[in-house]
Design an enzyme around this catalytic site. Structure first.
Site, PDB file in Angstrom:
ATOM      1  N   TYR A 153       0.945  -1.340   0.046  1.00  0.00           N
ATOM      2  CA  TYR A 153       0.160   0.099   0.115  1.00  0.00           C
ATOM      3  C   TYR A 153       0.877   1.197  -0.115  1.00  0.00           C
ATOM      4  O   TYR A 153       0.375   2.163  -0.847  1.00  0.00           O
ATOM      5  CB  TYR A 153      -0.940   0.042   1.250  1.00  0.00           C
ATOM      6  CG  TYR A 153      -2.003  -0.948   1.154  1.00  0.00           C
ATOM      7  CD1 TYR A 153      -3.181  -0.762   0.372  1.00  0.00           C
ATOM      8  CD2 TYR A 153      -2.186  -2.037   2.211  1.00  0.00           C
ATOM      9  CE1 TYR A 153      -4.068  -1.721   0.306  1.00  0.00           C
ATOM     10  CE2 TYR A 153      -2.993  -2.659   2.149  1.00  0.00           C
ATOM     11  CZ  TYR A 153      -4.101  -2.762   1.124  1.00  0.00           C
ATOM     12  OH  TYR A 153      -5.358  -3.518   1.192  1.00  0.00           O
ATOM     13  N   LYS A 178       0.858  11.492  -4.959  1.00  0.00           N
ATOM     14  CA  LYS A 178       1.343  12.609  -5.626  1.00  0.00           C
ATOM     15  C   LYS A 178       1.193  12.726  -7.136  1.00  0.00           C
ATOM     16  O   LYS A 178       0.551  13.660  -7.820  1.00  0.00           O
ATOM     17  CB  LYS A 178       3.029  12.420  -5.398  1.00  0.00           C
ATOM     18  CG  LYS A 178       3.319  13.525  -5.616  1.00  0.00           C
ATOM     19  CD  LYS A 178       4.782  13.560  -4.781  1.00  0.00           C
ATOM     20  CE  LYS A 178       6.047  14.445  -5.223  1.00  0.00           C
ATOM     21  NZ  LYS A 178       7.518  14.223  -5.043  1.00  0.00           N
ATOM     22  N   ASP A 180     -14.691 -11.148   3.808  1.00  0.00           N
ATOM     23  CA  ASP A 180     -14.389 -11.337   2.368  1.00  0.00           C
ATOM     24  C   ASP A 180     -15.699 -11.423   1.625  1.00  0.00           C
ATOM     25  O   ASP A 180     -16.840 -11.574   2.326  1.00  0.00           O
ATOM     26  CB  ASP A 180     -14.073 -12.776   2.498  1.00  0.00           C
ATOM     27  CG  ASP A 180     -13.726 -13.241   0.723  1.00  0.00           C
ATOM     28  OD1 ASP A 180     -14.056 -12.698  -0.055  1.00  0.00           O
ATOM     29  OD2 ASP A 180     -12.609 -13.955   0.607  1.00  0.00           O
ATOM     30  N   GLU A 206     -12.569  -1.823  -7.029  1.00  0.00           N
ATOM     31  CA  GLU A 206     -11.252  -1.637  -7.719  1.00  0.00           C
ATOM     32  C   GLU A 206     -10.410  -3.061  -7.650  1.00  0.00           C
ATOM     33  O   GLU A 206      -9.521  -2.912  -6.445  1.00  0.00           O
ATOM     34  CB  GLU A 206     -10.713  -0.599  -7.603  1.00  0.00           C
ATOM     35  CG  GLU A 206      -9.300  -0.322  -8.758  1.00  0.00           C
ATOM     36  CD  GLU A 206      -8.197  -1.062  -8.407  1.00  0.00           C
ATOM     37  OE1 GLU A 206      -8.188  -2.242  -9.270  1.00  0.00           O
ATOM     38  OE2 GLU A 206      -7.519  -0.889  -7.521  1.00  0.00           O
ATOM     39  N   GLU A 222      -6.594 -10.195 -11.432  1.00  0.00           N
ATOM     40  CA  GLU A 222      -6.528 -10.452  -9.915  1.00  0.00           C
ATOM     41  C   GLU A 222      -7.768 -10.883  -9.485  1.00  0.00           C
ATOM     42  O   GLU A 222      -8.312 -10.684  -8.398  1.00  0.00           O
ATOM     43  CB  GLU A 222      -6.252  -9.098  -9.172  1.00  0.00           C
ATOM     44  CG  GLU A 222      -4.814  -8.888  -9.379  1.00  0.00           C
ATOM     45  CD  GLU A 222      -4.122  -7.575  -9.163  1.00  0.00           C
ATOM     46  OE1 GLU A 222      -4.789  -6.729  -8.232  1.00  0.00           O
ATOM     47  OE2 GLU A 222      -2.851  -7.296  -9.294  1.00  0.00           O
TER      48      GLU A 222
END
Lengths: 661, 661
Positions: free
Chosen positions: B344, B353, B446, B462, B471
């Protein structure tokens, strides 16, 4: 019941099978076929009308797979010995219809799982529907990763045509539609996707018309396990019985010679008077007492058995060599190691019987001719020729030389030079036994460093490997020629190595099974059998002796092979290597197939593998490079191909395979 | 002296070299070149008139190699930093003349051994004389096996032409004669023979005419280390100074961007008034006081420096990502493992940024549009939409959703579902910190097994990987859609993966260095830089949400890529993969190059390697198959190519690479 007895033949091709329709009484089906003379059946395992739930409307009903018979109706050994499973031919894993594709995948996996449960030795996969069979191959490849024993035989029609006009349109034949067609390409694509998996083999479907002999030849290097001969490819003889065309007969004989089993397929097409019996009672017919009814396909089986029985028995030498077929051996290191007595034994025990006579005779002929050339008749009784046998081993060339002297009436003084002290002991016994003490001097020394007391007229050696120079004959004779007279004769006077590209799936898989680079960069001595020779062999390196130039023994040769266009495309697994030696003038000795001398058991061919099999599209040239490299302590080969595609250079710096000096 | 300062650029391409003639006073040669502003010289190490004894008449005289300078005249670090050795260009290892061939091999090995002794970083190998350069490659390959540090740069003219008419015949240019010509083919053949050896690279010779941009593009995936720019490829500007054509300028800029060093080569061709100074005193001229004489090639160097200095500074994001360029990372296993805070951190510290603003903004836009569609203005103050963020992580999508609500004046009830208990702690802090307690409910569970107390209007997630579904977003959302209202909205509403074939020598060699199968059957996340994209990307798999059909998440796609014919032939090392997601209606997010959204640092592309690089002849199609396979515990991809040649199926049954469910 085997097709017959053939002396020396222990291959599986004695057994003949029959393809059957789906039948829910498997024991009866099997009994009927076995009593009809067949050895096994190729039978569907699942009702061909079955579709998985995803393809039916009654989604959700978790029904039992409608198998032809419970596993309990036959014993495990009956299943395993007598039944080859036939996967449902409706499946189409490359269908554009996603439902058909997914349903086919489920069915294929279910049927294979069932066949595994039955411990079948093999299952037949239906032929691909189209050249693009990527999804079919992916699914079969997944299955192969998890299958440890069962073979999968992909059914492929033996067919190659420029257009489809000559292919009779049989709606049920599962053959593709379309233009130019070579079924080998399908197989090649399938097995490349499955990475030459050793449990994936071919079952060929023999059609009534056959492609060119060259294109058929390719299949003998492929893992073909069975050939289906359809009843409609049989002709009818004068008495109304089935028979096969000459070309078909030759093909079947080729199958027998390559352990490929025949399976009779199709319906009776020959009306043999008074002999027609119903094939099998229809399904669900309650009244099937097992009458010893004659099997309707028996006449076809009889004809196949007739072809088998008609074959010549295996020649004695072939029979002896059976155990060596396609078995990879590492080449000898004769300079570094002393050959063990075992090696001599293996060689000589049988050489004496089959080979040595001829081998020795050629040397005797060569020495005789050299003696006659060197000593005119008028000097025969006075001139004493100095003959040195370098690498005398246990004496065969000493004997051949002395016999030549006797035959020509010339006088010899023989030095037998041998570096292996154990062989020297044998030589001493031989000399004593034969009473050669006055003629033969035994020298226990390496010829490269021996200080000869006089110079030789004739230098006789047999230091040849399967590839000619691969046991370092050039280096040894360079050393030995120091003690040859300036006009002296070397027997052999020259030798040449040869190579040719081959398809050799069995050898490739054996090399691959080691799972390392080194085995792919090693040359093997091997009795080549299940291979396809794709183009005539060509000469590689030649060495002549004596050699007084400063040329050295490094060599480089680039060769271009053309595979006959009517062969179609092919896969090259490597190169078969041979040699031919000129002993003296027209006396030669060698194993190059087109000019091989008979009974050369001492030398099997050599095989140079390629790390990745080379696909050669129809009409493409194969460009090969071979190097013989030398360093202070070793000699090695490097090789590569640069056309139709480029391989890595094999065995750089002799990293994997070399012969020590 | 570097070409200049460019903010953020730390690559070697700041250094520029000069090619020199043979000179026996190496220190002077070096001092002159360095004082002229060059950083290194490319210099012959051995007198070009030297021939080994085997090629001379005075056989036997064991003379010393006539080297340009003793190793002692420069310090080891001078040799290593400032001198690139140039192997004698007369050598021809594929000559038909055996004497030339053998003499060339001896010379090559002697010169390389000398360069090694000097600890040079690199040597330039002269270009092959002909396409058939098998013996040259064999010899270089042998050298590479025994060289541990030094790089060998094979000099290759940057040239591709249909006929040789447009190639000015320069007798000294070492260029081949003949018809159609593509120098990339030479390089390809050479490096295939040498098996992509990591110490074998390319030095391109830039000629005055350049081939098509597509064909030049291929080289950016190859290991090009240097580019020789010959003085005769410079034009002359109005003031008589050398300059380059626009296309040449663009090429040089491309080299700078890919760490390729420029070397100025050739004689002065520009007569700059009053500025001409003799290049270097002639050999054996005793009177060379090192005067600070201006180097005659300085104007060319100045122009190259001008191009360098003119370049835009590296964008801040590119600068941040420099360290990731062409560095292979294993994809995440977000379901099986909890992402570590470190992950993370890496993501978010910089995402905040550079990226998060945009990424979060797109989600905010999507949620806003969905809210406006779902809640008419008149109900805005009363209707409370239930919005669930599944996979809430440390809260960015919660924040984006709340900002959307504020922006549109709609009311939300938010559930933030997260399975990682550590991230849940962060979420609680965030909610407290922001005062969202009344709006946001945090669920530590979950999403696939959470029992939601009510159904959601909008499901925000996401869960995308670089390849979209990799994923396991499809599997997660299949689970989560249980608690979406029948007319509810999923953000994203769909996502599609894309692939394109690439040349990527660096990546291929990194994969190969592991020396196992598994690494060749793994997909990697990688910031692609030194690659050539050979054809536009094409969509592979699409998933839409919610998905109420029983379709399942297995997929199969066959794609056909056409490499533009003016590229010429190419080598495909694998496939670059991307995704594009539709968040809601026209709001999308993705990294597919042609439609990528800006600043997407979170996702580097994915790279699917091929076990053996695929040679694609000019004009051939590349046929690729990709499968997404699923089983009870894992999801994986399989892939293969079937045109122009057939590869094995990669990653069968997910044996090497899979994502756990």
């Amino acid at each position: 019941m085997p097709l017959g007895q053939r002396a020396g033949d222990k291959s599986e091709s004695r057994y003949c099978g029959v393809e059957t329709e789906y039948h829910d009484d498997m024991p009866h089906l099997l009994t009927h076929s076995l009593s009809g003379g067949f050895d096994f059946i190729v039978a569907p395992l699942v009702d061909p009308s079955y579709r998985p739930s995803s393809m039916r409307n009654d989604v959700g009903s978790c029904s039992v797979l409608p198998v032809a018979a419970s596993d309990l109706v036959l014993s495990p050994s009956q299943w395993s010995s007598h039944v080859v499973g036939k996967i449902s031919s409706w499946i189409d894993l490359d269908s554009d219809n996603e439902e058909v594709r997914l349903g086919s995948e489920i069915t294929l996996k279910q049927e294979i799982a069932w066949a595994s449960h039955l411990s079948l030795q093999a299952c037949i996969l239906p032929p691909p529907r189209q050249a693009a069979c990527g999804n079919y191959a992916r699914c079969v490849n997944q299955i192969l990763q998890g299958t440890s024993n069962m073979q999968l035989w992909l059914r492929i029609p033996l067919e190659k045509s420029e257009s489809m006009e000559d292919c009779s349109a049989d709606a049920n034949s599962d053959l593709p539609a379309g233009g130019m067609f070579d079924s080998w390409e399908w197989w090649n694509s399938f097995r490349l996707l499955c990475e030459h998996h050793s449990q994936l083999s071919v079952a060929l479907d023999i059609l009534s018309s056959l492609p060119s002999n060259n294109s058929i030849g390719r299949w003998f290097g492929e893992p073909v396990r069975a050939a289906f001969v359809h009843t409609n490819s049989f002709l009818t003889n004068a008495r109304g019985y089935p028979c096969l065309s000459k070309r078909h007969q030759k093909l079947i004989t080729g199958f027998f010679n390559h352990s490929i089993q025949i399976v009779i397929s199709g319906n009776v097409r020959h009306n043999i008077s008074g002999d027609i019996i119903e094939a099998l009672p229809a399904n669900n017919d309650e009244s099937h007492e097992v009458t010893p009814s004659r099997h309707s396909l028996k006449p076809y089986l009889d004809y196949v058995a007739y072809i088998y029985q008609r074959m010549d028995p295996l020649p004695e030498q072939e029979r002896f060599e059976l155990g060596y077929r396609d078995f990879l051996q590492s080449p000898l290191q004769p300079l570094m190691d002393n050959l063990e007595a075992q090696t001599y034994e293996t060689f000589e025990k049988d050489i004496v019987k089959y080979t040595q006579c001829y081998f020795q005779l050629q040397y005797q002929r060569a020495v005789s001719k050299a003696l006659i050339d060197r000593v005119p008749d008028e000097n025969a009784s006075t001139a004493i020729m100095v003959l040195m046998v370098v690498g005398a081993g246990r004496g065969p060339l000493v004997r051949a030389s002395l016999q030549a002297a006797e035959e020509t009436g010339r006088k010899l003084k023989v030095y037998a030079v041998e570096k292996n002290p154990n062989a020297v002991i044998t030589l001493h016994s031989l000399v004593k036994l034969e009473g050669w003490e006055g003629i033969v001097t035994i020298i226990s020394s390496d010829m490269r460093c021996w200080n000869a007391p006089e110079k030789a007229d004739i230098l006789v050696s047999e230091l040849l490997g399967s590839f000619g120079d691969n046991e370092l004959s050039p280096e040894c004779l360079d050393g030995a020629q120091r003690f040859l007279k300036p006009d002296g004769i070397s027997i052999p006077s020259s030798y040449t190595s040869f190579i040719q590209p081959v398809t050799a799936t069995k050898l490739y898989n054996d090399v691959k099974s080691h799972k390392d680079l080194a085995h792919f960069e090693t040359a093997y001595v091997v009795k080549l059998h299940r291979i396809a020779r794709l183009a005539p062999s060509q000469p590689v390196f030649t060495f002549a002796h004596p050699e007084y130039s400063k040329k050295g023994n490094e060599r480089y040769k680039k060769l271009l092979f053309e595979i006959p266009p009517d062969s179609g495309s092919a896969l090259v697994h490597g190169f078969a290597g041979y040699f031919d030696a000129t002993l003296y003038k027209d006396v030669h000795l060698g194993i190059e197939p087109s000019m091989a001398t008979p009974n050369m058991f001492s030398w099997f061919p050599i095989f140079f593998p390629l790390r990745k099999p080379l696909y050669v599209p129809k009409g493409s040239l194969v460009e090969v490079h071979f190097w013989r490299c030398t360093a202070s302590t070793k000699v090695w080969y490097e090789w590569c191909v640069t056309s139709p595609s480029t391989s890595p250079i094999h065995n750089s710096n002799g990293r994997s395979y070399w012969v020590g000096l």
